[in-house]
Design a protein around this motif. Structure first.
Motif, short mmCIF file in Angstrom:
data_model
loop_
_atom_site.label_atom_id
_atom_site.label_comp_id
_atom_site.label_asym_id
_atom_site.label_seq_id
_atom_site.Cartn_x
_atom_site.Cartn_y
_atom_site.Cartn_z
N MET A 77 0.85 -1.20 0.00
CA MET A 77 0.00 0.00 0.00
C MET A 77 0.87 1.24 0.00
SD MET A 77 -3.41 0.47 2.23
CE MET A 77 -2.64 0.38 3.80
N THR A 78 0.52 2.22 -0.80
CA THR A 78 1.33 3.42 -0.86
C THR A 78 1.01 4.33 0.31
OG1 THR A 78 -0.33 4.60 -2.09
CG2 THR A 78 1.26 3.35 -3.37
N GLN A 101 14.54 5.10 -11.05
CA GLN A 101 13.20 4.55 -10.86
C GLN A 101 12.25 4.99 -11.97
OE1 GLN A 101 11.16 6.29 -7.43
NE2 GLN A 101 12.86 7.68 -7.28
N PRO A 102 11.30 4.18 -12.35
CA PRO A 102 11.11 2.80 -11.88
C PRO A 102 12.08 1.84 -12.57
CG PRO A 102 9.39 3.39 -13.46
CD PRO A 102 10.27 4.59 -13.32
N VAL A 158 10.46 1.64 -6.74
CA VAL A 158 10.49 3.10 -6.66
C VAL A 158 10.78 3.47 -5.21
CG1 VAL A 158 8.90 3.48 -8.58
CG2 VAL A 158 8.00 3.21 -6.28
N ALA A 192 -2.31 5.95 -0.23
CA ALA A 192 -3.43 5.10 0.07
C ALA A 192 -3.64 5.02 1.59
CB ALA A 192 -3.22 3.71 -0.51
N ALA A 209 9.42 0.75 -2.65
CA ALA A 209 8.12 0.09 -2.78
C ALA A 209 7.98 -0.42 -4.20
CB ALA A 209 7.00 1.08 -2.47
N SER A 210 6.92 -1.19 -4.45
CA SER A 210 6.68 -1.68 -5.80
C SER A 210 6.15 -0.57 -6.68
CB SER A 210 5.64 -2.79 -5.78
OG SER A 210 6.12 -3.87 -5.06
N GLY A 211 6.70 -0.48 -7.87
CA GLY A 211 6.22 0.51 -8.83
C GLY A 211 5.45 -0.16 -9.93
N PRO A 212 5.43 0.45 -11.13
CA PRO A 212 4.71 -0.13 -12.25
C PRO A 212 5.29 -1.50 -12.64
CG PRO A 212 5.74 1.96 -12.84
CD PRO A 212 6.07 1.71 -11.44
N ARG A 213 4.48 -2.29 -13.35
CA ARG A 213 5.00 -3.55 -13.89
C ARG A 213 5.95 -3.23 -15.03
NH1 ARG A 213 2.41 -8.24 -12.57
NH2 ARG A 213 1.41 -7.97 -10.57
N SER A 214 7.07 -3.93 -15.06
CA SER A 214 7.99 -3.75 -16.16
C SER A 214 7.45 -4.52 -17.37
CB SER A 214 9.35 -4.28 -15.76
OG SER A 214 10.20 -4.32 -16.86
N SER A 239 11.95 16.59 -2.23
CA SER A 239 11.47 15.80 -3.36
C SER A 239 12.69 15.16 -4.02
CB SER A 239 10.73 16.68 -4.36
OG SER A 239 11.67 17.41 -5.11
N LEU A 240 12.43 14.34 -5.03
CA LEU A 240 13.54 13.67 -5.70
C LEU A 240 14.47 14.65 -6.39
CD1 LEU A 240 11.73 10.59 -7.22
CD2 LEU A 240 13.34 10.62 -5.32
N HIS A 287 7.78 -6.63 -11.03
CA HIS A 287 7.56 -5.32 -10.43
C HIS A 287 8.82 -4.48 -10.59
CE1 HIS A 287 3.72 -5.25 -8.47
NE2 HIS A 287 3.88 -6.50 -8.11
#
Lengths: 201, 319
Positions: free
Chosen positions: A1-2, A132-133, A177, A5, A162-167, A190-191, A174
């Motif tokens: 969960m982010t 990332q990602p 990120v 969220a 954490a898990s990011g988008p699917r590659s 921030s980044l 996963h």
């Protein structure tokens, strides 16, 4: 969960709390009201191990009162203290000043609280932060060898990644990120605050 | 990897219906830019606010959001490519972190969904610009509204950008967003189109902040350029919509109407997640296989194309 969220989930709970305390404090003179609000914000931040967002703080002071101004006043009183009230990813928190790190280490047994990284962990974390990602295959391209799942699990356990988008590769691995905790830990807003790399591309 | 032919659009059909005296003249001074912006905004206004023009406004907004994300990624020094940003957004499982690229697209898509006529638009705007600018937002909008009486809209866009950057010189995306909002409010459009960011560069914004000579004019010219580009895109998408509508009766798949509607609002459609098991935003079920066949059929009919050039994790969009 982010983190997002989590925050959204936390909201309904907060909504029920509102009636419990008197936010407006109308029977107090202006000066004392402000004091009380400052005190409330200070204790909430003091009690919380993670940064507290603006919305949550606004819930304990009068309607429409500027949280920023209250915090500025608190910060004004803290000048010269060895700890500070800082704004960091998405909220505010109390933090000891870095110059006292050694004193804290000497006095307290930090045990498993410490974030001490191995060189490889730090390397992987940096690679994820900048690229990332990125998935494990991408990390392998960077390091020239497989990055162990254990190492990634440790970083994830510390809530730094954490898990990011699917590659879009076979198996849809996963990607990884960085999290808000990553920003907090390394004191970044921030980044964009990551040091610029002078790599000629 | 399948190779996609580059889409060569027929320029004769796609040229904006802008008067020759608008497109031929080169903007040299603030006055001529202001003058041309009037003509250009009138055309765009007609295109987006008159449904008879047949412009799929939602699709237009989402397209612009994608290009705005690419532009702001560059402004913010991350320099993500369009394909990366699209992948990051569309391939993130629901509820998981999108990463900076996907978040950036999500930001612009949220911006494009801001409805300035809704009562809660102010709260939605604060959520986008961030609480640190909450105190400033009303002032920015107010001064833009006051000055627009005597200055043209582009002057206001540039002025609000400068105000934002003065408050925080790294808030490029907020600066562009506020400029877009000023534009929408002046033109009284119901929703925001991400226009301002498209052709700006870091150097331009730096000059703008440093009050460099002619900095205003440079930025105004770029915004004018992106409005012209938005017109071209709007007309182009209107034609694609017409083509898709024409072939729609031939699509006999169950729920094909809903799927066509999705293609007319989303810039990229992932068959495996957005069409199946349920067509997004509706309760029409579609199997994985049916979704793939549906997309292939659209490509066959020449109204859609596969966007990624991959054989898996494909994304489709109207062509």
């Amino acid at each position: 969960m982010t983190v997002d969220a989590k925050r959204e989930n936390a909201k309904p709970k907060g909504a029920g709390r509102e009636d419990v305390i008197d936010r407006e404090l109308e029977d107090l003179p202006q000066e004392l009201r402000w004091r009380e609000w400052m005190g409330r914000i200070e204790v909430v931040l003091f009690a919380s191990p993670i940064p507290v967002g603006r919305d949550d703080l606004a819930r304990i002071v009068g309607q429409g009162v500027s949280v920023e101004m209250l915090i500025e006043d608190i910060q004004g009183e803290l000048t010269g203290r060895p700890y500070e009230l800082v704004q960091t990813a998405g909220g505010w928190m109390f933090r000891t000043k870095t110059q006292f790190a050694k004193a804290i280490k000497a006095a307290a047994d930090l045990g498993d609280q410490t974030l001490a990284f191995t060189e490889m962990e730090m390397g992987v974390l940096c690679a994820i932060a900048y690229h990332q990602p990125i998935d494990r295959a991408g990390l392998k391209d960077i390091f020239g060898k497989d990055v162990s799942r254990d190492l990634l699990a440790r970083l994830r356990f510390k809530d730094l990644i954490a898990s990011g988008p699917r590659s879009p590769r076979p198996g849809a691995p996963h990607t990884f990120v960085t999290t808000e905790m990553f920003l907090v830990t390394f004191d970044l807003q921030s980044l964009r605050d990551l040091p610029e790399l002078s790599l000629a591309v | 990897m399948t190779c996609q032919p580059a889409a060569i659009s027929n320029d004769l059909n796609n040229l904006p219906k802008l008067p020759r005296w608008v497109t031929s003249g080169r903007a040299e001074t603030l006055e001529t830019v202001t003058f041309r912006s009037g003509a250009v905004l009138t055309v765009l206004d007609q295109l987006v606010s008159d449904p008879r023009q047949g412009v799929p406004v939602k699709l237009l907004a989402n397209r612009l959001a994608l290009t705005a994300a690419v532009a702001t990624s560059k402004l913010e020094g991350r320099v993500a490519k369009e394909a990366d940003i699209r992948d990051a957004y569309h391939l993130t499982p629901h509820g998981e972190a999108r990463g900076p690229d996907g978040d950036l697209l999500a930001y612009w898509r949220k911006a494009a969904r801001l409805r300035l006529t809704r009562r809660d638009w102010h709260a939605a705007l604060i959520a986008l610009v961030g609480p640190e600018f909450e105190m400033h937002v009303d002032g920015w909008l107010q001064s833009a509204a006051n000055q627009s009486q005597s200055h043209g809209p582009l002057t206001e866009c540039v002025a609000v950008m400068r105000s934002v950057l003065q408050a925080d010189d790294r808030a490029e995306r907020v600066a562009c967003l506020m400029s877009d909002i000023v534009l929408e409010r002046l033109l009284n459009w119901p929703s925001v189109l991400p226009i301002s960011a498209q052709y700006l560069t870091k150097a331009m914004l730096r000059d703008l902040l440093g009050n460099g000579q002619g900095a205003d004019l440079v930025v105004q010219k770029r915004i004018l350029q992106s409005i012209e580009e938005a017109i071209r895109l709007a007309r182009n998408l209107a034609q694609r919509r017409a083509a898709l509508r024409k072939v729609a009766p031939k699509l006999r798949a169950k729920g094909s109407d809903a799927a066509v509607a999705l293609f007319l609002s989303e810039d990229a459609v992932a068959p495996s997640t957005m069409l199946s098991p349920m067509i997004q935003g509706t309760s029409f079920p579609m199997t994985d296989r049916a979704a793939r066949r549906f997309c292939d059929r659209l490509v066959e009919l020449g109204v859609a194309q596969e966007l990624t050039g991959r054989s898996t994790f494909r994304l489709y969009g109207v062509v």
